[in-house]
Design a protein around this motif. Structure first.
Motif, short mmCIF file in Angstrom:
data_model
loop_
_atom_site.label_atom_id
_atom_site.label_comp_id
_atom_site.label_asym_id
_atom_site.label_seq_id
_atom_site.Cartn_x
_atom_site.Cartn_y
_atom_site.Cartn_z
N VAL A 206 -10.44 25.64 -122.06
CA VAL A 206 -10.66 24.42 -122.85
C VAL A 206 -9.37 23.62 -122.88
O VAL A 206 -8.30 24.15 -123.20
CB VAL A 206 -11.12 24.74 -124.28
CG1 VAL A 206 -11.49 23.46 -125.01
CG2 VAL A 206 -12.30 25.71 -124.26
N LEU A 207 -9.48 22.35 -122.53
CA LEU A 207 -8.32 21.46 -122.55
C LEU A 207 -8.56 20.33 -123.54
O LEU A 207 -9.70 19.90 -123.76
CB LEU A 207 -8.06 20.87 -121.16
CG LEU A 207 -7.74 21.86 -120.04
CD1 LEU A 207 -8.99 22.16 -119.23
CD2 LEU A 207 -6.65 21.33 -119.13
N GLU A 208 -7.47 19.82 -124.13
CA GLU A 208 -7.57 18.76 -125.12
C GLU A 208 -6.53 17.68 -124.85
O GLU A 208 -5.44 17.95 -124.36
CB GLU A 208 -7.37 19.30 -126.53
CG GLU A 208 -8.50 20.18 -127.04
CD GLU A 208 -8.28 20.62 -128.47
OE1 GLU A 208 -9.27 20.91 -129.15
OE2 GLU A 208 -7.10 20.65 -128.91
N ARG A 209 -6.91 16.46 -125.18
CA ARG A 209 -5.97 15.33 -125.12
C ARG A 209 -6.25 14.42 -126.31
O ARG A 209 -7.38 13.99 -126.52
CB ARG A 209 -6.14 14.55 -123.82
CG ARG A 209 -5.17 13.37 -123.69
CD ARG A 209 -5.34 12.67 -122.36
NE ARG A 209 -6.67 12.08 -122.22
CZ ARG A 209 -7.17 11.64 -121.06
NH1 ARG A 209 -6.44 11.74 -119.95
NH2 ARG A 209 -8.37 11.11 -121.01
N THR A 210 -5.22 14.12 -127.08
CA THR A 210 -5.37 13.29 -128.27
C THR A 210 -4.66 11.96 -128.06
O THR A 210 -3.52 11.91 -127.59
CB THR A 210 -4.78 13.99 -129.50
OG1 THR A 210 -5.48 15.24 -129.71
CG2 THR A 210 -4.93 13.14 -130.76
N ASP A 211 -5.35 10.87 -128.41
CA ASP A 211 -4.74 9.55 -128.36
C ASP A 211 -4.89 8.89 -129.73
O ASP A 211 -5.24 9.56 -130.71
CB ASP A 211 -5.37 8.69 -127.26
CG ASP A 211 -6.88 8.57 -127.39
OD1 ASP A 211 -7.40 8.65 -128.53
OD2 ASP A 211 -7.56 8.38 -126.36
N SER A 212 -4.64 7.61 -129.80
CA SER A 212 -4.66 6.91 -131.10
C SER A 212 -6.06 6.81 -131.68
O SER A 212 -6.21 6.54 -132.88
CB SER A 212 -4.07 5.51 -130.93
OG SER A 212 -4.81 4.76 -129.98
N GLU A 213 -7.09 7.01 -130.86
CA GLU A 213 -8.46 6.84 -131.33
C GLU A 213 -9.20 8.16 -131.56
O GLU A 213 -10.19 8.19 -132.27
CB GLU A 213 -9.25 6.00 -130.33
CG GLU A 213 -8.70 4.58 -130.18
CD GLU A 213 -9.52 3.74 -129.21
OE1 GLU A 213 -10.46 4.31 -128.61
OE2 GLU A 213 -9.22 2.55 -129.05
N GLY A 214 -8.74 9.24 -130.94
CA GLY A 214 -9.44 10.51 -131.12
C GLY A 214 -8.97 11.56 -130.14
O GLY A 214 -7.91 11.45 -129.53
N THR A 215 -9.79 12.61 -130.01
CA THR A 215 -9.45 13.76 -129.17
C THR A 215 -10.54 14.02 -128.14
O THR A 215 -11.72 14.13 -128.50
CB THR A 215 -9.24 15.03 -130.02
OG1 THR A 215 -8.17 14.81 -130.93
CG2 THR A 215 -8.92 16.23 -129.15
N ALA A 216 -10.14 14.12 -126.88
CA ALA A 216 -11.06 14.46 -125.79
C ALA A 216 -10.90 15.93 -125.46
O ALA A 216 -9.78 16.47 -125.47
CB ALA A 216 -10.76 13.62 -124.56
N SER A 217 -12.01 16.61 -125.18
CA SER A 217 -11.99 18.04 -124.85
C SER A 217 -12.81 18.28 -123.60
O SER A 217 -13.88 17.68 -123.41
CB SER A 217 -12.57 18.88 -126.00
OG SER A 217 -11.85 18.67 -127.20
N LEU A 218 -12.30 19.15 -122.73
CA LEU A 218 -12.97 19.53 -121.50
C LEU A 218 -13.14 21.04 -121.45
O LEU A 218 -12.22 21.78 -121.81
CB LEU A 218 -12.17 19.10 -120.27
CG LEU A 218 -12.08 17.62 -119.94
CD1 LEU A 218 -11.07 17.41 -118.82
CD2 LEU A 218 -13.43 17.06 -119.55
N TRP A 219 -14.32 21.49 -121.01
CA TRP A 219 -14.56 22.91 -120.80
C TRP A 219 -14.65 23.15 -119.30
O TRP A 219 -15.54 22.63 -118.62
CB TRP A 219 -15.86 23.33 -121.49
CG TRP A 219 -15.72 23.54 -122.97
CD1 TRP A 219 -15.62 24.73 -123.63
CD2 TRP A 219 -15.68 22.52 -123.99
NE1 TRP A 219 -15.51 24.53 -124.99
CE2 TRP A 219 -15.54 23.17 -125.23
CE3 TRP A 219 -15.72 21.12 -123.96
CZ2 TRP A 219 -15.46 22.48 -126.44
CZ3 TRP A 219 -15.64 20.42 -125.16
CH2 TRP A 219 -15.51 21.11 -126.38
N ILE A 220 -13.72 23.94 -118.77
CA ILE A 220 -13.55 24.15 -117.33
C ILE A 220 -14.03 25.54 -116.94
O ILE A 220 -13.60 26.54 -117.54
CB ILE A 220 -12.08 23.98 -116.90
CG1 ILE A 220 -11.51 22.66 -117.42
CG2 ILE A 220 -11.93 24.11 -115.39
CD1 ILE A 220 -12.12 21.45 -116.81
N ALA A 221 -14.91 25.63 -115.95
CA ALA A 221 -15.41 26.92 -115.48
C ALA A 221 -14.30 27.69 -114.76
O ALA A 221 -13.28 27.12 -114.36
CB ALA A 221 -16.59 26.70 -114.53
N PRO A 222 -14.46 29.01 -114.58
CA PRO A 222 -13.46 29.82 -113.87
C PRO A 222 -13.31 29.41 -112.40
O PRO A 222 -14.11 28.63 -111.87
CB PRO A 222 -14.01 31.25 -113.99
CG PRO A 222 -14.97 31.21 -115.11
CD PRO A 222 -15.57 29.83 -115.10
#
Length: 329
Positions: A206-222
């Motif tokens: 799981v990866l996350e990126r936060t900016d001034s408007e919110g947080t994006a999250s990605l779920w990456i398969a193996p």
């Protein structure tokens, strides 16, 4: 593990179990961004040059078809204003429409056609639309054909935050060529969570990126599943604004290829759907021989053109009308 092994090699069995546990631990640990990018690069090289056909089902909140009610403007209107009760009612009702995409991808070259019908004028009628777009990695040419005179817009990529316009839904970018800079989405700014999370019996990074408007999250398969993106979410504080899921099938030659991609957008102040997109991959051909001519956009005679690369002394774009059919270099 084979339980019928002779007692004489029990010590080898114990050693094998120990080694297996170490391997499992390695498989379930979160991947690093470097590892993901390496797998993505290999996948892009394997899938380079694509021809894709998509069908799209769109669900739209009826309130969005009354834009002057959602975002009032100071101009006369022949429509009677909606009451608060009417707005709440329309917000909860959905309109279903369908469209199609035909896409050529040979990064950095991108060309697609997006066409269908969509309701307008407060649901009183539906209008057809037909959009063709081409990007060579430096400029974008967009041809819009619907009711009336065709229009063409040309601009440099840095001048727009949305290079591929109607192909801007993030899940499609992640599904087709994840990590490709020409599609506008990389892992820049993302960080990796300490623990994996299961999706479809797969331990996902799981990866996350936060900016001034919110947080994006990605779920990456193996790695065994090409590090494909299975899920995407965007939150503002504790409110879910965007959610999507991508499904794939295994191809013996090409590995994981997408089959469906669903995107849902919600009203920020309540758990109500604003709009949703369900993409179905009807045809997916890779390593195709795509000629340069297939990426050329023909300027239609009579079309109105806005070329932002050419401006007057005040910096304004001067529109012109195509007098004859030409093909840009």
């Amino acid at each position: 593990m084979d339980r019928c092994l002779p007692f004489l090699i029990l010590t080898q069995l114990v050693f094998s179990i120990s080694a297996s546990s170490t391997t499992d631990a390695a498989e379930t640990r979160p991947l690093t961004i470097k590892e993901i990018n390496q797998i993505w690069q290999q996948r892009r090289e394997r899938l380079q040059a694509m021809k894709v056909e998509l069908s799209l089902e769109m669900a739209t909140s009826k309130l969005l078809l009354y834009p002057e009610e959602e975002t009032p403007v100071n101009q006369p209107s022949a429509h009677a204003p909606l009451t608060k009760a009417e707005m709440e009612h329309l917000k909860k009702e959905l309109v279903i429409n369908h469209a199609r995409y035909s896409i050529l991808l040979d990064s950095p070259r991108i060309r697609y056609r997006y066409w269908g019908r969509f309701p307008s004028d407060r649901l009183k009628k539906t209008v057809s639309f037909d959009i063709n777009c081409f990007s060579d990695g430096q400029t974008v040419t967009r041809l819009h054909q619907s009711q009336g005179t065709p229009s063409i817009h040309i601009f440099k990529i840095p001048e727009t935050s949305d290079v591929i316009f109607s192909l801007s839904q993030l899940p499609l970018r992640w599904a087709l060529l994840a990590g490709d800079r020409n599609l506008g989405e990389t892992l820049k700014g993302f960080t990796v969570r300490n623990k994996t999370e299961p999706i479809l019996n797969l331990d996902c990074t799981v990866l996350e990126r936060t900016d001034s408007e919110g947080t994006a999250s990605l779920w990456i398969a193996p790695k065994s599943h090409d590090c494909t993106v299975l899920k995407y979410e965007y939150h503002n504080t504790d409110k879910l604004l965007v959610s999507s899921q991508i499904q794939y099938k295994i191809d013996k030659q090409w590995g994981q290829v997408p089959t469906t991609c669903e995107l849902k957008c919600f009203y920020g102040n309540e758990n109500l759907l604003r709009n949703s997109y369900k993409f179905t991959f009807d045809a997916f051909h890779v390593n195709e021989s795509i000629t340069a001519e297939e990426f050329l956009v023909k300027f239609l005679q009579g079309a109105r053109v806005w070329d932002s690369r050419k401006r007057d002394a005040d910096g304004k774009v001067i529109p012109y009308t195509v007098k004859q059919i030409i093909i840009p270099c």
